[in-house]
Write an enzyme that holds these catalytic residues in place. Sequence first.
Site, PDB file in Angstrom:
ATOM      1  N   HIS A 164       8.487 -23.368   2.412  1.00 13.94           N
ATOM      2  CA  HIS A 164       8.328 -23.599   0.770  1.00 13.94           C
ATOM      3  C   HIS A 164       9.060 -25.065   0.569  1.00 13.94           C
ATOM      4  CE1 HIS A 164      12.440 -21.625   1.701  1.00 13.94           C
ATOM      5  NE2 HIS A 164      12.806 -22.246   0.648  1.00 13.94           N
ATOM      6  N   ASP A 194      12.597 -20.469  -9.449  1.00 15.56           N
ATOM      7  CA  ASP A 194      13.664 -19.979  -8.363  1.00 15.56           C
ATOM      8  C   ASP A 194      14.319 -19.044  -9.290  1.00 15.56           C
ATOM      9  OD1 ASP A 194      15.086 -21.159  -5.743  1.00 15.56           O
ATOM     10  OD2 ASP A 194      16.155 -19.929  -6.975  1.00 15.56           O
ATOM     11  N   GLY A 223      20.989 -24.288   5.507  1.00  9.71           N
ATOM     12  CA  GLY A 223      21.220 -22.955   4.669  1.00  9.71           C
ATOM     13  C   GLY A 223      19.841 -22.113   4.152  1.00  9.71           C
TER      14      GLY A 223
HETATM   15  P1  5GP Z   1      16.004 -21.640   1.004  1.00 10.70           P
HETATM   16  O1  5GP Z   1      17.367 -21.504   1.021  1.00 10.70           O
HETATM   17  O2  5GP Z   1      15.271 -20.851   1.650  1.00 10.70           O
HETATM   18  O3  5GP Z   1      15.332 -23.006   1.099  1.00 10.70           O
HETATM   19  O4  5GP Z   1      15.654 -21.309  -0.581  1.00 10.70           O
HETATM   20  C1  5GP Z   1      15.469 -20.129  -0.839  1.00 10.70           C
HETATM   21  C2  5GP Z   1      15.495 -19.899  -2.621  1.00 10.70           C
HETATM   22  O5  5GP Z   1      14.562 -18.963  -2.805  1.00 10.70           O
HETATM   23  C3  5GP Z   1      16.630 -19.963  -3.220  1.00 10.70           C
HETATM   24  O6  5GP Z   1      16.925 -21.027  -4.049  1.00 10.70           O
HETATM   25  C4  5GP Z   1      16.597 -18.400  -3.674  1.00 10.70           C
HETATM   26  O7  5GP Z   1      17.475 -18.816  -5.058  1.00 10.70           O
HETATM   27  C5  5GP Z   1      15.424 -18.240  -4.208  1.00 10.70           C
HETATM   28  N1  5GP Z   1      15.014 -16.809  -4.067  1.00 10.70           N
HETATM   29  C6  5GP Z   1      15.335 -15.846  -3.336  1.00 10.70           C
HETATM   30  N2  5GP Z   1      14.873 -14.577  -3.713  1.00 10.70           N
HETATM   31  C7  5GP Z   1      13.926 -15.050  -4.715  1.00 10.70           C
HETATM   32  C8  5GP Z   1      13.091 -13.853  -5.509  1.00 10.70           C
HETATM   33  O8  5GP Z   1      13.252 -12.692  -5.519  1.00 10.70           O
HETATM   34  N3  5GP Z   1      12.640 -14.718  -6.389  1.00 10.70           N
HETATM   35  C9  5GP Z   1      12.691 -16.043  -6.758  1.00 10.70           C
HETATM   36  N4  5GP Z   1      11.886 -16.556  -7.749  1.00 10.70           N
HETATM   37  N5  5GP Z   1      13.207 -16.705  -6.050  1.00 10.70           N
HETATM   38  C10 5GP Z   1      14.062 -16.244  -4.953  1.00 10.70           C
END
Ligand code: 5GP
Length: 113
Positions: A104, A32, A97
């Site tokens: 994922h 992440d 959120g």
């Molecule tokens: P969600 O809130 O959708 O479950 O988590 C999305 C996650 O993706 C977040 O923890 C955020 O830090 C991560 N994330 C967002 N953009 C990117 C990116 O461009 N690269 C990586 N490696 N992680 C990302």
Amino acid sequence: MYDKNNVFYKILQSEIPAKKVFENDVAIAFYDINPMCKIHVLVVSKGLYRNFEEFVRLSSAEETKKFFETVSQVAEEVLGLGKSGYRILTNTGHDAGQEVEHFHVHILGGERL
Ligand code: 5GP
């Protein structure tokens, strides 16, 4: 409707880079970009599902099984967290959120959570 205009789709297409730790036919796992703890890895489905609900409803039994086996394999073998322990979570929708609308699972560990 799944929208290809999201960051994980671009990572899957190698349009933007990611620090990859594992890949097979159903998933890709990478660190992440904004870690919540010492080890924070995302296991991203190669199938195009917006969230957990869509994944469970639309993926085949084989794909569902292999995806969660992959989560286990990444946590236990690739990251070596079996002994110390780890947490998995998936955010679905606004109140959780969920930031990226591509299914994922987060793997969190490497320290006491
Ligand atoms: P969600 O809130 O959708 O479950 O988590 C999305 C996650 O993706 C977040 O923890 C955020 O830090 C991560 N994330 C967002 N953009 C990117 C990116 O461009 N690269 C990586 N490696 N992680 C990302």
